[in-house]
Scaffold this motif. Structure first.
Motif, PDB file in Angstrom:
ATOM      1  N   UNK A 296       0.827  -1.207   0.000  1.00 57.11           N
ATOM      2  CA  UNK A 296       0.000   0.000   0.000  1.00 57.11           C
ATOM      3  C   UNK A 296       0.861   1.257   0.000  1.00 57.11           C
ATOM      4  N   UNK A 297       0.270   2.376  -0.440  1.00 53.14           N
ATOM      5  CA  UNK A 297       1.078   3.590  -0.509  1.00 53.14           C
ATOM      6  C   UNK A 297       0.809   4.518   0.675  1.00 53.14           C
ATOM      7  N   UNK A 298      -0.332   4.341   1.361  1.00 55.80           N
ATOM      8  CA  UNK A 298      -0.603   5.286   2.454  1.00 55.80           C
ATOM      9  C   UNK A 298      -0.013   4.763   3.773  1.00 55.80           C
ATOM     10  N   UNK A 299       0.387   5.727   4.605  1.00 56.16           N
ATOM     11  CA  UNK A 299       1.020   5.360   5.886  1.00 56.16           C
ATOM     12  C   UNK A 299       0.048   4.567   6.781  1.00 56.16           C
ATOM     13  N   UNK A 300      -1.236   4.992   6.932  1.00 54.02           N
ATOM     14  CA  UNK A 300      -2.132   4.205   7.800  1.00 54.02           C
ATOM     15  C   UNK A 300      -2.295   2.759   7.316  1.00 54.02           C
ATOM     16  N   UNK A 301      -2.299   2.542   6.009  1.00 51.65           N
ATOM     17  CA  UNK A 301      -2.411   1.166   5.515  1.00 51.65           C
ATOM     18  C   UNK A 301      -1.150   0.358   5.809  1.00 51.65           C
ATOM     19  N   UNK A 302       0.004   1.003   5.649  1.00 43.96           N
ATOM     20  CA  UNK A 302       1.265   0.306   5.976  1.00 43.96           C
ATOM     21  C   UNK A 302       1.299  -0.038   7.465  1.00 43.96           C
TER      22      UNK A 302
END
Ligand SMILES: Nc1ncnc2c1ncn2[C@@H]1O[C@H](COP(=O)(O)OP(=O)(O)O)[C@@H](O)[C@H]1O
Ligand SMILES: N[C@@H](CCC(=O)OP(=O)(O)O)C(=O)O
Length: 381
Positions: free
Chosen positions: A80-86
């Motif tokens: 994933x590219x978003x921080x919350x998803x990571x």
């Protein structure tokens, strides 16, 4: 003989005498290149670490793989590219890592402990000392601490990011004798072997040798973070506490037990300097500093001789910081030459910069200390 040629690759290495080791396993290895946790490989390292513990050694394991494992558990094929998803992936995946290590070590009668660290934990002196006493207590109890970055709570700006840096900081924290970085290559090559078929393996060199940084490239896969450059820099960091570093393949048979028997495998980067005192070590390991002091050439020379930093040698002060903050000292060429804990906050530091220490009382109405940074709170780099 070039500066990076073999020093003594056929003699037993100092790892034979190492009683405390930090082993780091990278994401690409732990997750068989992102395909889920590689249970067989993890079982192998656990077996070897159990043999080392049985022979009286203490081992800390730094393991990556939370994000890759979490992605797999969540059914995500693309990172994933978003921080919350990571961060969500890391939180899910860390459960998988903890489970698999617990059962792999448990089958050899060993207990494991999960320790998740952030940069801020190690920058704060009290938390740093707490982390150190917890880890050394776990080791003395015969427990294998399994460390990862606390990915779920850190923002991009304050991340270690790669676990090579974390491995080096942990080696310094517990004053390990050696840092063993296991990866998907057999060691450090003269260039990235994925890109240059003529690259050759470096067997042994001095940790911190600048030529190594030019040879080391970035990550080889989308799973790994940092590549060889972070491993070479990790060796340089670990050398500050006297730890040698080995970069070797995690797929090499019995790699940990053979290394600990002194067998030269992979690339050995030898620590050449006297270990820094513990407090200076902590200071040197700060990844982020609150401000920057620009020094003149005379002040740079004084610091190199082990003297304190006086305000007269400071030409400019960048940033806003409080008294006691860790700040960088830059030479006239902009290179960081030292870092230390300042006796004055930024606004007072600006007022006394370029002035003699005898003027401090008149300028500020008080004197905390004649030095801007005392030599006991200063480490040259
Ligand atoms: N000079 C070099 N020698 C060996 N590998 C290199 C070099 N430069 C870059 N690399 C790359 O570094 C990769 C290992 O780092 P990385 O992908 O971050 O793995 P890990 O997850 O184990 O840290 C190798 O697969 C390789 O492609
Ligand atoms: N903390 C991250 C690991 C970061 C990472 O991949 O580092 P590295 O093994 O050095 O390439 C995780 O567990 O996913």
């Amino acid at each position: 003989m070039s500066a990076i040629s073999c020093l003594s690759s056929h003699t037993p290495t100092r790892l034979a005498e190492a009683s405390r080791l930090v082993a780091k396993v990278g994401s690409a290895l732990v997750t068989a290149n992102g395909q889920g946790l590689d249970e067989a490989a993890i079982g192998e390292w656990a077996r070897q670490i159990a043999a080392l513990v049985a022979s009286g050694r203490q081992v800390v394991l730094v393991s990556s793989g939370a994000i890759a494992c979490g992605m797999q558990r969540l059914g995500w094929s693309k990172r994933p590219s978003t921080v919350p998803e990571l961060q969500a992936a890391a939180a899910v995946g860390q459960m998988g890592l903890a489970q698999i290590y617990e059962s792999a070590f448990g089958s050899h009668g060993l207990k494991t402990a999960q320790v998740l660290l952030t940069h801020e934990d190690l920058a704060d002196r009290t938390r740093y000392l707490n982390a150190r006493s917890t880890l050394t207590t776990l080791l003395s109890l015969g427990v294998v601490p399994i460390i990862n970055e606390n990915d779920t709570v850190v923002t991009a700006e304050i991340k270690f990011g790669d676990n090579d840096t974390l491995g080096a900081l942990v080696a310094n924290l517990v004053e390990a004798d050696a840092l063993v970085i296991l990866t998907d290559q057999i060691g450090l090559f003269t260039a990235d072997p994925r890109k240059d078929p003529n690259a050759t393996l470096i067997q042994e060199a001095a940790a911190g040798e600048p030529a190594l940084e030019a040879m080391a490239g970035g990550a080889g896969t989308t799973v790994g973070t940092g590549g060889m450059i972070t491993k070479v820099l990790a060796a340089k960091r670990a050398a500050r506490s006297g730890a040698d570093t080995v970069i070797a393949s995690g797929r090499e048979r019995d790699v940990l037990t053979r290394l600990a028997a002194g067998e030269p495998i992979g690339t050995l980067l030898v620590a050449q300097q006297e270990p820094l005192a513990a407090r200076k070590q902590w200071l040197a390991d700060h990844l982020q500093l609150a401000g920057r002091l620009h020094l003149d050439a005379g002040a740079v020379a004084a610091l190199a001789e082990g003297k304190s930093l006086l305000p007269v040698g400071v030409v400019e002060v960048d940033g806003e910081f409080e008294r006691g903050a860790a700040v960088a000292c830059l030479g006239p060429d902009g290179r960081e030459v030292a870092r230390g804990l300042t006796n004055y906050g930024s606004s007072d530091a600006r007022r006394i910069a370029r002035r003699g220490s005898h003027e401090i009382a008149d300028l500020l109405g008080y004197v905390d200390a004649p030095e801007l940074i005392h030599r006991d709170n200063l480490v040259t780099l």
